[in-house]
Motif scaffolding. Structure first.
Motif, PDB file in Angstrom:
ATOM      1  N   ASP A 120       2.545  26.436 -16.517  1.00  0.00           N
ATOM      2  CA  ASP A 120       3.625  25.482 -16.758  1.00  0.00           C
ATOM      3  C   ASP A 120       3.603  24.375 -15.708  1.00  0.00           C
ATOM      4  N   LEU A 121       3.925  23.179 -16.144  1.00  0.00           N
ATOM      5  CA  LEU A 121       3.991  22.040 -15.245  1.00  0.00           C
ATOM      6  C   LEU A 121       5.189  22.211 -14.310  1.00  0.00           C
ATOM      7  N   GLN A 122       4.924  22.224 -13.006  1.00  0.00           N
ATOM      8  CA  GLN A 122       5.958  22.446 -12.006  1.00  0.00           C
ATOM      9  C   GLN A 122       6.345  21.174 -11.257  1.00  0.00           C
ATOM     10  N   ALA A 123       5.379  20.277 -11.096  1.00  0.00           N
ATOM     11  CA  ALA A 123       5.612  19.062 -10.320  1.00  0.00           C
ATOM     12  C   ALA A 123       4.517  18.058 -10.669  1.00  0.00           C
ATOM     13  N   VAL A 124       4.712  16.847 -10.181  1.00  0.00           N
ATOM     14  CA  VAL A 124       3.723  15.796 -10.375  1.00  0.00           C
ATOM     15  C   VAL A 124       3.463  15.155  -9.020  1.00  0.00           C
ATOM     16  N   ALA A 125       2.179  15.027  -8.678  1.00  0.00           N
ATOM     17  CA  ALA A 125       1.783  14.308  -7.469  1.00  0.00           C
ATOM     18  C   ALA A 125       1.313  12.926  -7.898  1.00  0.00           C
ATOM     19  N   ALA A 126       1.750  11.916  -7.179  1.00  0.00           N
ATOM     20  CA  ALA A 126       1.315  10.549  -7.454  1.00  0.00           C
ATOM     21  C   ALA A 126       0.651   9.988  -6.204  1.00  0.00           C
ATOM     22  N   ILE A 127      -0.511   9.387  -6.395  1.00  0.00           N
ATOM     23  CA  ILE A 127      -1.202   8.683  -5.324  1.00  0.00           C
ATOM     24  C   ILE A 127      -1.020   7.205  -5.618  1.00  0.00           C
ATOM     25  N   MET A 128      -0.304   6.501  -4.725  1.00  0.00           N
ATOM     26  CA  MET A 128       0.116   5.129  -4.986  1.00  0.00           C
ATOM     27  C   MET A 128      -0.434   4.158  -3.963  1.00  0.00           C
ATOM     28  N   ARG A 129      -0.711   2.954  -4.439  1.00  0.00           N
ATOM     29  CA  ARG A 129      -1.212   1.878  -3.578  1.00  0.00           C
ATOM     30  C   ARG A 129      -0.418   0.615  -3.866  1.00  0.00           C
ATOM     31  N   ASP A 130      -0.039  -0.078  -2.811  1.00  0.00           N
ATOM     32  CA  ASP A 130       0.656  -1.359  -2.942  1.00  0.00           C
ATOM     33  C   ASP A 130      -0.375  -2.422  -3.298  1.00  0.00           C
ATOM     34  N   VAL A 131      -0.218  -3.026  -4.479  1.00  0.00           N
ATOM     35  CA  VAL A 131      -1.143  -4.071  -4.940  1.00  0.00           C
ATOM     36  C   VAL A 131      -0.412  -5.394  -5.135  1.00  0.00           C
ATOM     37  N   THR A 132       0.693  -5.558  -4.437  1.00  0.00           N
ATOM     38  CA  THR A 132       1.519  -6.751  -4.600  1.00  0.00           C
ATOM     39  C   THR A 132       0.726  -8.028  -4.363  1.00  0.00           C
ATOM     40  N   GLU A 133      -0.022  -8.071  -3.283  1.00  0.00           N
ATOM     41  CA  GLU A 133      -0.773  -9.281  -2.955  1.00  0.00           C
ATOM     42  C   GLU A 133      -1.770  -9.634  -4.056  1.00  0.00           C
ATOM     43  N   ASP A 134      -2.505  -8.654  -4.543  1.00  0.00           N
ATOM     44  CA  ASP A 134      -3.464  -8.896  -5.625  1.00  0.00           C
ATOM     45  C   ASP A 134      -2.761  -9.335  -6.904  1.00  0.00           C
ATOM     46  N   PHE A 135      -1.647  -8.692  -7.227  1.00  0.00           N
ATOM     47  CA  PHE A 135      -0.886  -9.023  -8.422  1.00  0.00           C
ATOM     48  C   PHE A 135      -0.387 -10.467  -8.358  1.00  0.00           C
ATOM     49  N   GLU A 136       0.151 -10.855  -7.207  1.00  0.00           N
ATOM     50  CA  GLU A 136       0.652 -12.226  -7.046  1.00  0.00           C
ATOM     51  C   GLU A 136      -0.484 -13.241  -7.134  1.00  0.00           C
ATOM     52  N   GLU A 137      -1.631 -12.911  -6.575  1.00  0.00           N
ATOM     53  CA  GLU A 137      -2.797 -13.812  -6.651  1.00  0.00           C
ATOM     54  C   GLU A 137      -3.244 -13.992  -8.096  1.00  0.00           C
ATOM     55  N   ARG A 138      -3.279 -12.933  -8.861  1.00  0.00           N
ATOM     56  CA  ARG A 138      -3.650 -13.046 -10.281  1.00  0.00           C
ATOM     57  C   ARG A 138      -2.654 -13.901 -11.044  1.00  0.00           C
ATOM     58  N   LYS A 139      -1.369 -13.745 -10.735  1.00  0.00           N
ATOM     59  CA  LYS A 139      -0.356 -14.585 -11.385  1.00  0.00           C
ATOM     60  C   LYS A 139      -0.583 -16.055 -11.048  1.00  0.00           C
ATOM     61  N   ARG A 140      -0.874 -16.366  -9.779  1.00  0.00           N
ATOM     62  CA  ARG A 140      -1.145 -17.747  -9.371  1.00  0.00           C
ATOM     63  C   ARG A 140      -2.367 -18.306 -10.094  1.00  0.00           C
ATOM     64  N   LEU A 141      -3.410 -17.517 -10.209  1.00  0.00           N
ATOM     65  CA  LEU A 141      -4.625 -17.966 -10.885  1.00  0.00           C
ATOM     66  C   LEU A 141      -4.360 -18.217 -12.372  1.00  0.00           C
ATOM     67  N   ARG A 142      -3.603 -17.354 -13.026  1.00  0.00           N
ATOM     68  CA  ARG A 142      -3.277 -17.565 -14.439  1.00  0.00           C
ATOM     69  C   ARG A 142      -2.491 -18.843 -14.640  1.00  0.00           C
ATOM     70  N   ARG A 143      -1.511 -19.078 -13.742  1.00  0.00           N
ATOM     71  CA  ARG A 143      -0.729 -20.322 -13.833  1.00  0.00           C
ATOM     72  C   ARG A 143      -1.626 -21.540 -13.644  1.00  0.00           C
ATOM     73  N   ALA A 144      -2.539 -21.462 -12.683  1.00  0.00           N
ATOM     74  CA  ALA A 144      -3.453 -22.590 -12.405  1.00  0.00           C
ATOM     75  C   ALA A 144      -4.363 -22.848 -13.607  1.00  0.00           C
ATOM     76  N   LEU A 145      -4.798 -21.814 -14.264  1.00  0.00           N
ATOM     77  CA  LEU A 145      -5.669 -21.975 -15.434  1.00  0.00           C
ATOM     78  C   LEU A 145      -4.920 -22.599 -16.611  1.00  0.00           C
ATOM     79  N   ARG A 146      -3.637 -22.322 -16.718  1.00  0.00           N
ATOM     80  CA  ARG A 146      -2.827 -22.892 -17.820  1.00  0.00           C
ATOM     81  C   ARG A 146      -2.502 -24.352 -17.573  1.00  0.00           C
ATOM     82  N   SER A 147      -2.527 -24.793 -16.324  1.00  0.00           N
ATOM     83  CA  SER A 147      -2.157 -26.184 -15.986  1.00  0.00           C
ATOM     84  C   SER A 147      -3.222 -27.164 -16.376  1.00  0.00           C
TER      85      SER A 147
END
Length: 137
Positions: free
Chosen positions: A110-137
């Motif tokens: 039976d499932l008793q718990a869940v382990a999550a391995i997490m990484r902060d990718v905020t900087e990469d996410f924001e950079e991708r958003k900036r690049l998408r906006r620049a490509l649309r301009s």
């Protein structure tokens, strides 16, 4: 080094967050990486709900999925797939994280718990958003 020493050193030194939540979504394990990423000390996180890192607007959806996973023992994210979601820090700042999960089963399977391995990718996410906006301009 034996296996237990390696596991302890990995747990203590890994830069990624390792968070384990029980069947009810209560945090039972919180490593130094989780402290660094989310800003909560171990003593502030242990025994608290995952709500401390889940943005309020996403909590209902999170808990529906979490409860279904615990009830059925099935998740589409248990095979090493990365999930990208927003999260919140202790100071209220929203960050972007990617994580994979490891279902933790008891001896009865039976499932008793869940382990999550997490990484902060905020900087990469924001950079991708900036690049998408620049490509649309």
């Amino acid at each position: 080094m034996d296996r237990e020493q390696i596991a302890r050193k990995l747990f203590e030194g890994m830069p990624d967050a390792l968070v384990v939540a029980d069947r009810e979504g209560i945090i039972r394990v919180w490593n130094g990486g989780a402290e660094r990423i989310f800003g909560f000390a171990e003593g502030e996180a242990l025994g608290h709900s995952l709500d401390i890192i889940t943005p309020e607007r996403l909590r209902e959806r999170h808990w529906i999925g979490y409860e279904a996973t615990m009830r059925t023992g099935q998740t589409k994210y248990g095979a090493g797939d990365l999930l990208s979601v927003p999260a919140i820090r202790k100071d209220g700042a929203q960050i972007s994280i990617q994580f994979s999960i490891v279902p933790l089963r008891g001896e009865d399977g039976d499932l008793q718990a869940v382990a999550a391995i997490m990484r902060d990718v905020t900087e990469d996410f924001e950079e991708r958003k900036r690049l998408r906006r620049a490509l649309r301009s």
